[in-house]
Structure formats: C-alpha cells, structure tokens
Design a protein around this motif. Structure first.
Motif, PDB file in Angstrom:
ATOM      1  N   GLU A 110       0.817  -1.195   0.000  1.00  0.00           N
ATOM      2  CA  GLU A 110       0.000   0.000   0.000  1.00  0.00           C
ATOM      3  C   GLU A 110       0.863   1.263   0.000  1.00  0.00           C
ATOM      4  N   ILE A 111       1.845   1.294   0.899  1.00  0.00           N
ATOM      5  CA  ILE A 111       2.704   2.470   0.981  1.00  0.00           C
ATOM      6  C   ILE A 111       3.500   2.624  -0.295  1.00  0.00           C
ATOM      7  N   SER A 112       4.048   1.515  -0.827  1.00  0.00           N
ATOM      8  CA  SER A 112       4.852   1.634  -2.036  1.00  0.00           C
ATOM      9  C   SER A 112       4.010   2.152  -3.191  1.00  0.00           C
ATOM     10  N   GLU A 113       2.752   1.755  -3.267  1.00  0.00           N
ATOM     11  CA  GLU A 113       1.872   2.282  -4.307  1.00  0.00           C
ATOM     12  C   GLU A 113       1.694   3.784  -4.144  1.00  0.00           C
ATOM     13  N   CYS A 114       1.567   4.227  -2.908  1.00  0.00           N
ATOM     14  CA  CYS A 114       1.368   5.644  -2.647  1.00  0.00           C
ATOM     15  C   CYS A 114       2.617   6.447  -2.978  1.00  0.00           C
ATOM     16  N   LEU A 115       3.788   5.851  -2.746  1.00  0.00           N
ATOM     17  CA  LEU A 115       5.027   6.596  -2.928  1.00  0.00           C
ATOM     18  C   LEU A 115       5.576   6.542  -4.349  1.00  0.00           C
ATOM     19  N   VAL A 116       5.014   5.702  -5.217  1.00  0.00           N
ATOM     20  CA  VAL A 116       5.449   5.690  -6.609  1.00  0.00           C
ATOM     21  C   VAL A 116       5.055   7.007  -7.238  1.00  0.00           C
ATOM     22  N   LYS A 172      -4.385  10.331   4.881  1.00  0.00           N
ATOM     23  CA  LYS A 172      -5.305   9.326   5.411  1.00  0.00           C
ATOM     24  C   LYS A 172      -4.751   7.922   5.193  1.00  0.00           C
ATOM     25  N   ARG A 173      -4.225   7.665   3.994  1.00  0.00           N
ATOM     26  CA  ARG A 173      -3.674   6.350   3.688  1.00  0.00           C
ATOM     27  C   ARG A 173      -2.465   6.050   4.565  1.00  0.00           C
ATOM     28  N   SER A 225      -1.712   7.378   7.518  1.00  0.00           N
ATOM     29  CA  SER A 225      -2.146   7.218   8.902  1.00  0.00           C
ATOM     30  C   SER A 225      -2.767   5.836   9.115  1.00  0.00           C
ATOM     31  N   HIS A 226      -3.612   5.412   8.200  1.00  0.00           N
ATOM     32  CA  HIS A 226      -4.228   4.083   8.309  1.00  0.00           C
ATOM     33  C   HIS A 226      -3.161   2.989   8.252  1.00  0.00           C
ATOM     34  N   TRP A 227      -2.154   3.170   7.385  1.00  0.00           N
ATOM     35  CA  TRP A 227      -1.074   2.198   7.288  1.00  0.00           C
ATOM     36  C   TRP A 227      -0.353   2.085   8.627  1.00  0.00           C
ATOM     37  N   ALA A 228      -0.026   3.228   9.240  1.00  0.00           N
ATOM     38  CA  ALA A 228       0.689   3.227  10.517  1.00  0.00           C
ATOM     39  C   ALA A 228      -0.125   2.533  11.611  1.00  0.00           C
ATOM     40  N   ILE A 229      -1.402   2.827  11.662  1.00  0.00           N
ATOM     41  CA  ILE A 229      -2.270   2.196  12.665  1.00  0.00           C
ATOM     42  C   ILE A 229      -2.334   0.689  12.421  1.00  0.00           C
ATOM     43  N   HIS A 230      -2.528   0.309  11.156  1.00  0.00           N
ATOM     44  CA  HIS A 230      -2.632  -1.110  10.796  1.00  0.00           C
ATOM     45  C   HIS A 230      -1.349  -1.878  11.148  1.00  0.00           C
ATOM     46  N   HIS A 231      -0.186  -1.229  10.979  1.00  0.00           N
ATOM     47  CA  HIS A 231       1.097  -1.876  11.250  1.00  0.00           C
ATOM     48  C   HIS A 231       1.617  -1.590  12.664  1.00  0.00           C
ATOM     49  N   ASN A 232       0.779  -0.978  13.494  1.00  0.00           N
ATOM     50  CA  ASN A 232       1.097  -0.734  14.897  1.00  0.00           C
ATOM     51  C   ASN A 232       2.427   0.018  15.071  1.00  0.00           C
ATOM     52  N   CYS A 233       2.551   1.143  14.347  1.00  0.00           N
ATOM     53  CA  CYS A 233       3.770   1.946  14.449  1.00  0.00           C
ATOM     54  C   CYS A 233       3.429   3.419  14.258  1.00  0.00           C
ATOM     55  N   TYR A 234       4.399   4.268  14.547  1.00  0.00           N
ATOM     56  CA  TYR A 234       4.271   5.692  14.260  1.00  0.00           C
ATOM     57  C   TYR A 234       5.049   5.970  12.990  1.00  0.00           C
ATOM     58  N   TYR A 279       0.554   9.634  12.796  1.00  0.00           N
ATOM     59  CA  TYR A 279       1.164  10.189  11.588  1.00  0.00           C
ATOM     60  C   TYR A 279       1.783  11.553  11.887  1.00  0.00           C
ATOM     61  N   PHE A 280       3.077  11.685  11.601  1.00  0.00           N
ATOM     62  CA  PHE A 280       3.818  12.927  11.781  1.00  0.00           C
ATOM     63  C   PHE A 280       4.367  13.342  10.430  1.00  0.00           C
ATOM     64  N   ASN A 281       4.399  14.650  10.152  1.00  0.00           N
ATOM     65  CA  ASN A 281       4.891  15.123   8.859  1.00  0.00           C
ATOM     66  C   ASN A 281       5.713  16.393   9.047  1.00  0.00           C
ATOM     67  N   THR A 282       6.892  16.418   8.461  1.00  0.00           N
ATOM     68  CA  THR A 282       7.761  17.593   8.566  1.00  0.00           C
ATOM     69  C   THR A 282       7.313  18.728   7.659  1.00  0.00           C
ATOM     70  N   GLY A 283       6.343  18.502   6.805  1.00  0.00           N
ATOM     71  CA  GLY A 283       5.933  19.511   5.823  1.00  0.00           C
ATOM     72  C   GLY A 283       6.800  19.361   4.595  1.00  0.00           C
ATOM     73  N   SER A 284       7.297  20.453   4.065  1.00  0.00           N
ATOM     74  CA  SER A 284       8.176  20.351   2.904  1.00  0.00           C
ATOM     75  C   SER A 284       9.607  20.691   3.264  1.00  0.00           C
ATOM     76  N   CYS A 285       9.860  20.895   4.532  1.00  0.00           N
ATOM     77  CA  CYS A 285      11.177  21.241   5.055  1.00  0.00           C
ATOM     78  C   CYS A 285      11.593  22.641   4.622  1.00  0.00           C
ATOM     79  N   VAL A 286      11.900  22.865   3.358  1.00  0.00           N
ATOM     80  CA  VAL A 286      12.408  24.176   2.940  1.00  0.00           C
ATOM     81  C   VAL A 286      11.324  24.938   2.177  1.00  0.00           C
ATOM     82  N   HIS A 287      10.949  26.076   2.696  1.00  0.00           N
ATOM     83  CA  HIS A 287      10.026  26.995   2.056  1.00  0.00           C
ATOM     84  C   HIS A 287      10.835  28.221   1.627  1.00  0.00           C
TER      85      HIS A 287
END
Length: 109
Positions: free
Chosen positions: A1-7, A21-22, A24-33, A51-59
């Motif tokens: 699922e994640i690899s499909e999203c990241l392609v 959403k995908r 976050s659901h993946w993290a919950i399903h795999h019991n991780c952050y 689910y944590f996100n750094t944003g785009s880092c450099v603006h």
C-alpha cells in the motif's frame, strides 16, 4: 500500500489529504508511528493518528521540521527575522507541541 502511494512520490504525495489518510491508516494497521515529509502540510501526530509530517522542510521564507528533545517531539518553524535595528537573525517558532514521547507509549494502541 505504501509503495503504491510513494510511486511517483511528489505527484502522489501532493494529493495530501488522501495520502495522509492512507499513511495514517497504514501506521495504525502496522502498529507503528510514521514520520514523513514533503507534502507541504506539516503535522504533529498523536495516539489517534500515528502520523507525523515535517511539511516540505524548505520553504522560500522558512524551514519546518520535527525536533525531538528532552523526551518530547515538537513541530517547529525556523525563519529569518529582522530585529528593530534591522539586523537579521534566525528565529525558532514552535508550531505544535511539545508532545511527550512517553504519552505515545512504546507501541500505538
């Protein structure tokens, strides 16, 4: 699922709401952050989202990041600011947090 999203990651990830959403659901399903970045939407997770996100880092005007310090995680913005005497300095602005890591527990529930 994640690899499909990241392609084709940049195009896929920029569909932020659906991707978040995908992920976050993946993290919950795999019991991780999950810590990600480059969606241009910084986020500080919790026991519910995982689910944590750094944003785009450099603006053009700042950098966003997740900082882990003293047992807590904080979403932070670093930017160039001007003092009253017109000198420049780098300002640190917490956006969200800190969230104590111990509140997250060793594994999500």
């Amino acid at each position: 699922e994640i690899s499909e999203c990241l392609v084709g990651s940049e195009m896929c990830i920029r569909d932020s709401s659906q991707s978040e959403k995908r992920l976050s659901h993946w993290a919950i399903h795999h019991n991780c952050y999950l810590i990600t970045g480059h969606t241009h939407r910084p986020a500080l997770g919790n026991n519910t989202t995982h689910y944590f996100n750094t944003g785009s880092c450099v603006h053009p005007r700042c950098i966003t990041c997740l900082e882990i310090e003293n047992g807590a995680i904080t979403l932070v913005k670093w930017s160039m600011e001007t003092r009253p005497d017109n000198s420049l300095y780098v300002a640190r602005t917490p956006l969200t947090g800190p969230l104590p890591l111990l509140e997250l527990g060793s594994t999500p529930s």
